[in-house]
Design an enzyme around this catalytic site. Structure first.
Site, mmCIF file in Angstrom:
data_model
loop_
_atom_site.group_PDB
_atom_site.id
_atom_site.type_symbol
_atom_site.label_atom_id
_atom_site.label_comp_id
_atom_site.label_asym_id
_atom_site.label_seq_id
_atom_site.Cartn_x
_atom_site.Cartn_y
_atom_site.Cartn_z
ATOM 1 C CD GLU A 152 -3.156 -0.407 0.058
ATOM 2 O OE1 GLU A 152 -3.152 0.804 -0.239
ATOM 3 O OE2 GLU A 152 -3.962 -1.213 -0.438
ATOM 4 C CD GLU A 155 -0.787 -1.391 -4.740
ATOM 5 O OE1 GLU A 155 -0.691 -2.553 -5.148
ATOM 6 O OE2 GLU A 155 -1.817 -0.938 -4.192
ATOM 7 C CD GLU A 156 -2.776 4.572 -0.469
ATOM 8 O OE1 GLU A 156 -3.874 4.006 -0.400
ATOM 9 O OE2 GLU A 156 -2.352 5.338 0.431
#
Length: 297
Positions: A152, A155-156
């Site tokens: 996460e 990805e972010e």
């Protein structure tokens, strides 16, 4: 797999039967007379002491759902490609069939760099006014906490970070669709990558001094509490970490990740790749993160 009353079924340890439409001798169409066949089968199964029935209906046999509903089945859950229905048959016992999963699992990364800054984001879409928060999201199916936190964050934000410890977690109820929600915040150490926020999800991403983040007017009470947990962790000298250990399951066929409190010098044998196939017990994660001086004062 056995044939019972003309259906290919699987019997479970609780004396229930499962009909999987993909295991039947059917073409794309449901054979004529299937409703009557199933109706008669249900009566015979009741007489023989079968306690419950499960029916897994795949998308190409979706017309079978109507048959099941007419005969008293109810919906249990649906996932991509199929819907599951069930029916309790026993008249001598209360319905003991388990409900479907009712909890979400989310993970956020409290990522700290060597400048005592924390990685923060603002999302493109908000149900409240824009505010700074930690990168994170829902765990994928079969994904462990440490893996989710790394994925996460990357990805972010585009930043690569390694798992150090579970810092804290939140458990709330009446979340999406009435489910409860577990949200774990993992302490992480930045190890590479440059900020490159996901354009579909993230409006802004930056490194922020922890004091600035803690005192930002947009910060929620939950995130203020997370910072407090981090400060307490550092004040202890970062001497303990909540980390996973791989332990064999009861049937010795797989490994479970059991999280426990350990001293930062006693994480040997904890593999943070969380892959039993590659675990050699030689991966160590230091909980010595953050400034060397106490932040508690």
């Amino acid at each position: 797999m056995e044939n019972s009353e003309g259906f290919n079924v699987t019997k479970d340890m609780y004396n229930g039967l499962t009909i999987d439409t993909s295991k039947q001798d059917w073409t794309e169409a449901i054979p004529d007379g299937t409703l009557q066949q199933l109706e008669g089968a249900i009566e015979n199964w009741k007489k023989s002491g079968i306690r419950a029935l499960w029916v897994k209906v795949h998308k190409n046999h979706s017309s079978f759902v109507s048959v099941c509903v007419q005969l008293g089945f109810d919906f249990h859950h649906a996932k991509s490609g199929y819907v599951m229905l069930n029916q309790w048959l026993s008249k001598d016992e209360d319905n003991r069939l388990p409900g479907f999963a009712n909890q979400y699992l989310g993970v956020a990364g409290f990522v700290v760099n060597d400048k005592n800054q924390v990685l923060v984001i603002q999302e493109r879409f908000n149900i409240i006014q824009k505010h700074w928060k930690l990168p994170g999201g829902l765990a994928d199916e079969g994904e462990d906490l440490a893996v989710t936190s790394r994925r996460e964050v990357l990805e972010e934000t585009g930043v690569e970070a390694e798992f150090v410890s579970v810092l804290t977690f939140r458990h709330q109820h009446n979340f999406r669709y009435g489910c409860s929600d577990w949200y774990y915040i993992c302490l992480m150490k930045a190890v590479g990558g440059a900020i490159n926020p996901c354009p579909q999800e993230i409006a802004e991403c930056r490194w922020m001094d922890i004091e600035e983040y803690e005192n930002h007017p947009s910060l929620t009470d939950t995130n203020k509490f997370v910072v407090k947990c981090y400060r307490e962790h550092v004040a202890r000298g970062s001497s303990v970490a909540i980390v996973p250990t791989q332990v064999l399951s009861y049937n010795k066929k797989t490994y479970h990740n059991i999280y426990s409190i350990k001293s930062s010098g006693n994480t040997e044998g904890n593999d943070f790749s969380l892959d039993p196939a590659t675990s050699q017990g030689d991966t160590q994660a230091s909980s010595n993160i953050g400034p060397s001086t106490s932040l508690a004062s």
